[in-house]
Scaffold this motif. Structure first.
Motif, PDB file in Angstrom:
ATOM      1  N   ALA A  75     -25.715  31.156  -6.385  1.00 42.69           N
ATOM      2  CA  ALA A  75     -24.569  30.511  -7.023  1.00 42.69           C
ATOM      3  C   ALA A  75     -24.526  30.913  -8.492  1.00 42.69           C
ATOM      4  CB  ALA A  75     -24.669  28.998  -6.901  1.00 42.69           C
ATOM      5  N   PRO A  76     -23.360  30.814  -9.120  1.00 46.78           N
ATOM      6  CA  PRO A  76     -23.277  31.085 -10.557  1.00 46.78           C
ATOM      7  C   PRO A  76     -24.125  30.075 -11.334  1.00 46.78           C
ATOM      8  CG  PRO A  76     -21.098  31.058  -9.567  1.00 46.78           C
ATOM      9  CD  PRO A  76     -22.050  30.565  -8.528  1.00 46.78           C
ATOM     10  N   LEU A  77     -24.903  30.546 -12.269  1.00 51.37           N
ATOM     11  CA  LEU A  77     -25.790  29.691 -13.048  1.00 51.37           C
ATOM     12  C   LEU A  77     -25.052  28.594 -13.817  1.00 51.37           C
ATOM     13  CD1 LEU A  77     -28.775  29.261 -13.743  1.00 51.37           C
ATOM     14  CD2 LEU A  77     -28.497  30.870 -15.605  1.00 51.37           C
ATOM     15  N   PRO A  78     -23.909  28.879 -14.447  1.00 52.46           N
ATOM     16  CA  PRO A  78     -23.217  27.805 -15.169  1.00 52.46           C
ATOM     17  C   PRO A  78     -22.713  26.684 -14.262  1.00 52.46           C
ATOM     18  CG  PRO A  78     -22.408  29.941 -15.882  1.00 52.46           C
ATOM     19  CD  PRO A  78     -23.278  30.179 -14.689  1.00 52.46           C
ATOM     20  N   GLN A  79     -22.579  26.939 -12.978  1.00 51.29           N
ATOM     21  CA  GLN A  79     -22.091  25.932 -12.041  1.00 51.29           C
ATOM     22  C   GLN A  79     -23.225  25.314 -11.241  1.00 51.29           C
ATOM     23  OE1 GLN A  79     -19.346  28.305  -9.909  1.00 51.29           O
ATOM     24  NE2 GLN A  79     -17.884  28.381 -11.582  1.00 51.29           N
ATOM     25  N   THR A  80     -24.447  25.415 -11.754  1.00 49.08           N
ATOM     26  CA  THR A  80     -25.633  24.881 -11.097  1.00 49.08           C
ATOM     27  C   THR A  80     -26.148  23.700 -11.911  1.00 49.08           C
ATOM     28  OG1 THR A  80     -26.200  27.080 -10.291  1.00 49.08           O
ATOM     29  CG2 THR A  80     -27.950  25.460 -10.306  1.00 49.08           C
ATOM     30  N   LYS A  81     -26.533  22.642 -11.219  1.00 48.47           N
ATOM     31  CA  LYS A  81     -27.092  21.465 -11.894  1.00 48.47           C
ATOM     32  C   LYS A  81     -28.530  21.268 -11.425  1.00 48.47           C
ATOM     33  CE  LYS A  81     -22.721  19.020 -12.162  1.00 48.47           C
ATOM     34  NZ  LYS A  81     -21.941  17.893 -11.670  1.00 48.47           N
ATOM     35  N   PHE A  82     -29.408  20.919 -12.351  1.00 47.22           N
ATOM     36  CA  PHE A  82     -30.797  20.601 -12.048  1.00 47.22           C
ATOM     37  C   PHE A  82     -30.879  19.094 -11.830  1.00 47.22           C
ATOM     38  CE2 PHE A  82     -35.190  19.570 -13.034  1.00 47.22           C
ATOM     39  CZ  PHE A  82     -35.876  20.566 -12.354  1.00 47.22           C
ATOM     40  N   LEU A  83     -31.386  18.670 -10.680  1.00 47.30           N
ATOM     41  CA  LEU A  83     -31.483  17.250 -10.351  1.00 47.30           C
ATOM     42  C   LEU A  83     -32.947  16.861 -10.205  1.00 47.30           C
ATOM     43  CD1 LEU A  83     -28.796  17.240  -7.531  1.00 47.30           C
ATOM     44  CD2 LEU A  83     -28.451  16.641  -9.925  1.00 47.30           C
ATOM     45  N   ALA A  84     -33.342  15.780 -10.839  1.00 47.76           N
ATOM     46  CA  ALA A  84     -34.702  15.261 -10.726  1.00 47.76           C
ATOM     47  C   ALA A  84     -34.613  13.751 -10.609  1.00 47.76           C
ATOM     48  CB  ALA A  84     -35.524  15.657 -11.937  1.00 47.76           C
ATOM     49  N   THR A  85     -34.914  13.235  -9.411  1.00 47.98           N
ATOM     50  CA  THR A  85     -34.901  11.790  -9.203  1.00 47.98           C
ATOM     51  C   THR A  85     -36.081  11.395  -8.328  1.00 47.98           C
ATOM     52  OG1 THR A  85     -33.451  12.036  -7.284  1.00 47.98           O
ATOM     53  CG2 THR A  85     -32.396  11.510  -9.377  1.00 47.98           C
ATOM     54  N   GLY A  86     -36.791  10.377  -8.758  1.00 43.97           N
ATOM     55  CA  GLY A  86     -37.889   9.845  -7.949  1.00 43.97           C
ATOM     56  C   GLY A  86     -38.972  10.853  -7.637  1.00 43.97           C
ATOM     57  N   GLY A  87     -39.224  11.779  -8.536  1.00 40.17           N
ATOM     58  CA  GLY A  87     -40.270  12.776  -8.304  1.00 40.17           C
ATOM     59  C   GLY A  87     -39.840  13.917  -7.414  1.00 40.17           C
ATOM     60  N   LYS A  88     -38.581  13.941  -6.982  1.00 39.85           N
ATOM     61  CA  LYS A  88     -38.067  15.027  -6.155  1.00 39.85           C
ATOM     62  C   LYS A  88     -37.140  15.886  -6.993  1.00 39.85           C
ATOM     63  CE  LYS A  88     -38.574  12.565  -1.918  1.00 39.85           C
ATOM     64  NZ  LYS A  88     -38.064  12.175  -0.655  1.00 39.85           N
ATOM     65  N   PHE A  89     -37.198  17.166  -6.777  1.00 39.76           N
ATOM     66  CA  PHE A  89     -36.425  18.106  -7.570  1.00 39.76           C
ATOM     67  C   PHE A  89     -35.508  18.889  -6.655  1.00 39.76           C
ATOM     68  CE2 PHE A  89     -40.453  17.302  -9.552  1.00 39.76           C
ATOM     69  CZ  PHE A  89     -40.064  16.920 -10.830  1.00 39.76           C
ATOM     70  N   ALA A  90     -34.286  19.093  -7.125  1.00 41.03           N
ATOM     71  CA  ALA A  90     -33.308  19.845  -6.348  1.00 41.03           C
ATOM     72  C   ALA A  90     -32.343  20.529  -7.307  1.00 41.03           C
ATOM     73  CB  ALA A  90     -32.546  18.918  -5.404  1.00 41.03           C
ATOM     74  N   LEU A  91     -31.606  21.452  -6.773  1.00 43.38           N
ATOM     75  CA  LEU A  91     -30.521  22.101  -7.502  1.00 43.38           C
ATOM     76  C   LEU A  91     -29.229  21.766  -6.774  1.00 43.38           C
ATOM     77  CD1 LEU A  91     -32.006  25.656  -8.148  1.00 43.38           C
ATOM     78  CD2 LEU A  91     -31.917  23.737  -9.724  1.00 43.38           C
ATOM     79  N   ARG A  92     -28.201  21.502  -7.528  1.00 43.99           N
ATOM     80  CA  ARG A  92     -26.870  21.296  -6.958  1.00 43.99           C
ATOM     81  C   ARG A  92     -26.112  22.573  -7.209  1.00 43.99           C
ATOM     82  NH1 ARG A  92     -23.101  19.936  -3.989  1.00 43.99           N
ATOM     83  NH2 ARG A  92     -21.181  19.065  -4.760  1.00 43.99           N
ATOM     84  N   LEU A  93     -25.909  23.338  -6.157  1.00 41.13           N
ATOM     85  CA  LEU A  93     -25.191  24.601  -6.242  1.00 41.13           C
ATOM     86  C   LEU A  93     -23.763  24.364  -5.776  1.00 41.13           C
ATOM     87  CD1 LEU A  93     -27.879  26.948  -4.645  1.00 41.13           C
ATOM     88  CD2 LEU A  93     -27.587  26.371  -7.038  1.00 41.13           C
ATOM     89  N   GLU A  94     -22.798  24.558  -6.674  1.00 45.02           N
ATOM     90  CA  GLU A  94     -21.393  24.362  -6.317  1.00 45.02           C
ATOM     91  C   GLU A  94     -21.045  25.293  -5.157  1.00 45.02           C
ATOM     92  OE1 GLU A  94     -19.199  22.155  -7.376  1.00 45.02           O
ATOM     93  OE2 GLU A  94     -20.655  21.293  -8.749  1.00 45.02           O
ATOM     94  N   GLY A  95     -20.434  24.719  -4.139  1.00 50.37           N
ATOM     95  CA  GLY A  95     -20.037  25.493  -2.971  1.00 50.37           C
ATOM     96  C   GLY A  95     -21.095  25.530  -1.882  1.00 50.37           C
TER      97      GLY A  95
END
Length: 184
Positions: A75-95
């Motif tokens: 995914a395009p880097l500017p449209q990527t979000k780094f998510l960290a909740t409750g000790g779990k890590f994820a990326l939100r990739l648009e699309g």
């Protein structure tokens, strides 16, 4: 540490097979036992390569590519979000949606490496998003339509040279199914 353990685990498979065949004589009387031993060693080597060696996150220009053991995402880097909740890590990739990168997971063996990778990934994404917000403030036509975002984001099944290690277990499985179907 996981990378090193996986390299050693994959390299140990032929050594273990050679020891069992040459020293213990496993499979010397029965071809099926030898084929089963070779199939299991090949399957274990594939597992070590896929889980411990190949997962990574690569930033190529303004694109982030996440290689997990079975699937890859881009995914395009500017449209990527780094998510960290409750000790779990994820990326939100648009699309694509939420992706949990294997390489960012917590591990008993390489927590420091994973922490530094998460920090570096978070910083890259924040820099790219800040760069996009600065550009969007000066340019009125910069908001992108959801269709163009989805066209840039994609996922695919990983297939590569490591899958050659699955040929022997697959052949052994087919051989056993045919053998059982013929009544042996």
């Amino acid at each position: 540490m996981v990378f090193l353990a996986s390299v050693l685990g994959a390299a140990a498979q032929p050594v273990a097979v050679a020891y069992l065949v040459l020293v213990d004589g496993v499979g010397s009387d029965d071809l099926v036992v030898l084929a089963a031993l070779l199939s299991m060693a090949s399957l274990f080597a594939w597992f070590f390569v896929r889980v411990g060696i190949q997962p990574l996150i690569v930033v190529e220009g303004d694109t982030v590519v996440v290689h997990n053991p079975l699937l890859s995402y881009q995914a395009p880097l500017p449209q990527t979000k780094f998510l960290a909740t409750g000790g779990k890590f994820a990326l939100r990739l648009e699309g694509v949606g939420h992706v949990r990168p294997w390489v960012l997971s917590r591990s008993v063996f390489d927590g420091d490496r994973a922490r530094s990778a998460r920090r570096e990934c978070r910083e890259l994404i924040q820099e790219a998003r800040l760069g996009r917000t600065d550009e969007s403030a000066t340019s009125p036509e910069s908001p992108e339509s959801p269709e163009s975002v989805r066209a840039d984001a994609e996922w695919w099944m990983r297939v590569g040279a490591a899958e050659a290690l699955l040929l022997l277990p697959l052949a052994f499985l087919i051989w056993n199914v045919i053998d059982m179907a013929s009544g042996n």
